[in-house]
Design a protein around this motif. Sequence first.
Motif, short mmCIF file in Angstrom:
data_model
loop_
_atom_site.label_atom_id
_atom_site.label_comp_id
_atom_site.label_asym_id
_atom_site.label_seq_id
_atom_site.Cartn_x
_atom_site.Cartn_y
_atom_site.Cartn_z
N LYS A 104 0.85 -1.19 0.00
CA LYS A 104 0.00 0.00 0.00
C LYS A 104 0.89 1.25 0.00
O LYS A 104 2.08 1.16 0.29
N PRO A 105 0.35 2.40 -0.34
CA PRO A 105 1.17 3.63 -0.29
C PRO A 105 1.80 3.84 1.08
O PRO A 105 1.11 3.78 2.10
N GLN A 106 3.10 4.06 1.09
CA GLN A 106 3.84 4.25 2.32
C GLN A 106 4.47 5.64 2.32
O GLN A 106 4.91 6.12 1.27
N PRO A 107 4.56 6.30 3.49
CA PRO A 107 5.13 7.65 3.54
C PRO A 107 6.53 7.75 2.95
O PRO A 107 6.85 8.74 2.28
N ALA B 204 14.22 8.94 2.23
CA ALA B 204 13.61 8.96 3.56
C ALA B 204 13.32 7.54 4.02
O ALA B 204 12.81 6.72 3.24
N PRO B 205 13.64 7.20 5.25
CA PRO B 205 13.27 5.88 5.77
C PRO B 205 11.80 5.86 6.17
O PRO B 205 11.10 6.88 6.12
N GLU B 206 11.34 4.71 6.57
CA GLU B 206 9.99 4.63 7.13
C GLU B 206 9.93 5.50 8.39
O GLU B 206 10.93 5.63 9.10
N PRO B 207 8.78 6.07 8.70
CA PRO B 207 8.70 6.93 9.90
C PRO B 207 9.17 6.25 11.18
O PRO B 207 9.85 6.86 11.99
N GLN B 208 8.80 4.96 11.35
CA GLN B 208 9.22 4.27 12.57
C GLN B 208 10.68 3.85 12.53
O GLN B 208 11.23 3.39 13.53
N ASP B 209 11.33 4.02 11.37
CA ASP B 209 12.72 3.63 11.20
C ASP B 209 13.68 4.81 11.42
O ASP B 209 14.88 4.64 11.45
N VAL B 210 13.14 6.00 11.59
CA VAL B 210 13.99 7.20 11.70
C VAL B 210 14.79 7.15 12.99
O VAL B 210 14.27 6.86 14.07
N GLU C 233 -1.93 3.63 -10.54
CA GLU C 233 -2.91 2.89 -9.75
C GLU C 233 -3.50 3.76 -8.65
O GLU C 233 -4.68 3.63 -8.31
N ASP C 234 -2.69 4.67 -8.11
CA ASP C 234 -3.17 5.53 -7.02
C ASP C 234 -4.20 6.54 -7.49
O ASP C 234 -4.99 7.04 -6.68
N VAL C 235 -4.21 6.85 -8.79
CA VAL C 235 -5.15 7.84 -9.30
C VAL C 235 -6.58 7.39 -9.05
O VAL C 235 -7.48 8.20 -8.73
N ASN C 236 -6.83 6.10 -9.15
CA ASN C 236 -8.18 5.56 -8.96
C ASN C 236 -8.42 5.05 -7.54
O ASN C 236 -9.45 4.41 -7.29
N ASP C 237 -7.48 5.30 -6.66
CA ASP C 237 -7.62 4.84 -5.27
C ASP C 237 -8.36 5.89 -4.46
O ASP C 237 -7.86 7.01 -4.26
N PRO C 238 -9.55 5.58 -3.94
CA PRO C 238 -10.32 6.59 -3.20
C PRO C 238 -9.72 6.96 -1.85
O PRO C 238 -10.12 7.95 -1.24
N THR C 239 -8.78 6.16 -1.35
CA THR C 239 -8.19 6.43 -0.03
C THR C 239 -6.97 7.34 -0.08
O THR C 239 -6.39 7.64 0.96
N MET C 240 -6.57 7.77 -1.28
CA MET C 240 -5.36 8.58 -1.39
C MET C 240 -5.50 9.93 -0.71
O MET C 240 -4.54 10.48 -0.18
N GLY C 241 -6.71 10.50 -0.72
CA GLY C 241 -6.91 11.77 -0.03
C GLY C 241 -6.61 11.67 1.44
O GLY C 241 -5.94 12.53 2.03
N GLU C 242 -7.09 10.60 2.05
CA GLU C 242 -6.81 10.37 3.47
C GLU C 242 -5.32 10.11 3.69
O GLU C 242 -4.75 10.55 4.70
#
Length: 719
Positions: free
Chosen positions: A187-190, A338-344, A673-682
């Motif tokens: 899934k999309p990751q920061p 950038a690493p994962e947030p919990q990896d910083v 793929e993210d263009v059609n993902d409704p959760t991207m706004g969140e």
Amino acid sequence: MILSALITSVGINLGLCLLFFTLYSILRKQPGNITVYAPRLVAEGKAQQGGQFNLESLLPTAGWIRKAWQLSEDEILSVLGLDAVVFMRIFIFSLRVFTFAGVVGIFILLPVNYLGNQLNVDISDFSHFSNKSLDSFSISNVNNGSNWLWIHFCAAYVFTGVVCYLLYYQEYEYISSKRIAYFYSSKPQPHQFSILVRGIPIPSGGTYSETVDSFFIENHSSTYLSHSMVRRTSKLQGLIGDTEKLYKRLSHLKLNNHTPQRFRRDGFLGIFGRKVDLVDHYEKKLEDLEDNVRLEQSSSAGKEVPAAFVSFKSRLGAAVALHIQQAVNPTKWVTERAPEPQDVYWPFFSDSFIKRWICVLVVFVACVALTILFLIPVVLVQGLTHLDQLETWFPFLKGVLKLTFVSQVITGYLPSLILQMFLSFVPPIMIMFSSMQGYISLSQIEKSACIKVLWFTIWNIFFANVLSGSALYQVNVFLEPKKIPSVLAEAVPAQASFFIAYVVTSGWTSLSSELCRLTPLICSFFKRVFSGKDGDEFEVPSIPYHSGIPTILFFGLLGITYFFLAPLILPFLLVYYCMGYIIYRNQLLNVYALQYETGGKFWPIVHYSTIFSLVLMHIIAIGIFGLKKVPLASSLTIPLPILTLLFNEYCQKRFLPLFKSFPMECLVKKDREDVNDPTMGEFYEKLVTAYRDPGLMSLRYSRSSTEGYNSPLLHAARV
């Protein structure tokens, strides 16, 4: 070393392994030890603490082996990520390599070595077989100029081809495809949308935050989303950690409501001092800690560091900003992944570019000093492997050393044990050194420590033992490259018996102790007995890549190097890898938790270590054939390391870029793929605060800042 000394060492370590297996089978079933042997399952709510004691739990069983064997790779991938899969693939790769090597070495090379007569060994005399030197099973026993040495020559070529085939098709290609598939399924990751920017120019009349905002709006206007400035919060991290621990302890007391546990003395170990109600005591202490945190937060809010996490609207936008130099001065606006947030790893941000550069030099000097200092136990160990030297150093021990069992234990068991004890201090030291170098993430620190431990082990355990045992004063040989093959050819076979014992002592027993987790078990026992704490306070460990991977790879180096020199080592290595395969699958199933995910970036370390081991074997082969008066075989071996290095160069071009960054093809596909993902706004809303410094988030622990203790734990510390 004679064969009976090796048998003594094998017997001692085999007994220790069986003891550890039996203890684990019993201890893991005891209710009070579940947080020691299944901490991840307890943390995830898949196992319950407590339970009733019954006599059946004192009977050792082997059911855990069946469960570990049934654990699939997909289960490991879903729970612990691709890094854990790569970790287990090292065992699979090693088992494949040394199964082939074992068949060739034991059934072909070993008889050829034993049938030789260079050492004047009477092969027909079996009455004193246990007193035979292990050198009689090595290539040293093959007669000089013998045509039987061409079997070793062919074995070196065939073995190299098999290892390279397995490296390419069975592992590197497989893991690369797994890495791409893992990226597509995620899934999309920061961290996929963000980069770290350091070296931000000093603003004139403004703030670092305003400088970052204006720079990226001007230069990346179509993809720039937001940024989070980094501040100095090292002291805050410690205060927040203490607050979180105290809150967990308090929540456990209120949840269980055990009256005897609520009242304890507030002195040393709960034995001295006045009796207090721990709930009230902890509540007051918690409020004081929160006040201290708020005061520190107010004073730290403005301490910006010239570094920021910058987030973009697409993965491609982040990749473009990452790989293109941002400013004319390359030391300004320096970008990193950038690493994962919990990896910083937050403490590094207080270091400037110059400080980080100086720290790298300091760490290098410290590593060299540690390497030199470690030669002391190495020389001590080599003295134990040669009883004549030991008698010279300590004349009063001559009578004791003449006892058969004592001499066998000293030469076959003690050297490896002493070396392993000293070596156990190296991984935490290397973690400390790596953390000083300014890495931005825990994964980078552990990967750097992994490399440091690996090369430290190769130099101090392999080369230092080889040179101190057979050529202590020939270190200057490395200044004359032409002499390296001949010196190694003389020195390496002479230390075969030591390394066989080392595999048994440091390999078998260490793996068994990993299964029993002796240190956490002892700590848990003392906490329950002296501190009155239940299993509520336990730590779920992460996979120890920095210590586990170097150990596995070093044993691989021993197996590859001694494949044709002393094939007697191969059965012991196979036992080690079989044990490791089962034990670590069990630990992944029950003990370890996912701390970070690099997407399999540890595998290139495995590849380079294997290539180095092969080239080292080739160099020794060139020297050994020269010493054995087969110059044609020595000359025909020269192309082998060249071909191996060419193979490595091809692998670098073919696979290594995939482990550094994902190609544009993959990034664009995921972005579409993210263009059609409704959760991207969140997701974008969460991305804005994903890299906010956890030390500056508000606390919600005590009654003064929350309505009750049923509120979730401080989420800021889990950014």
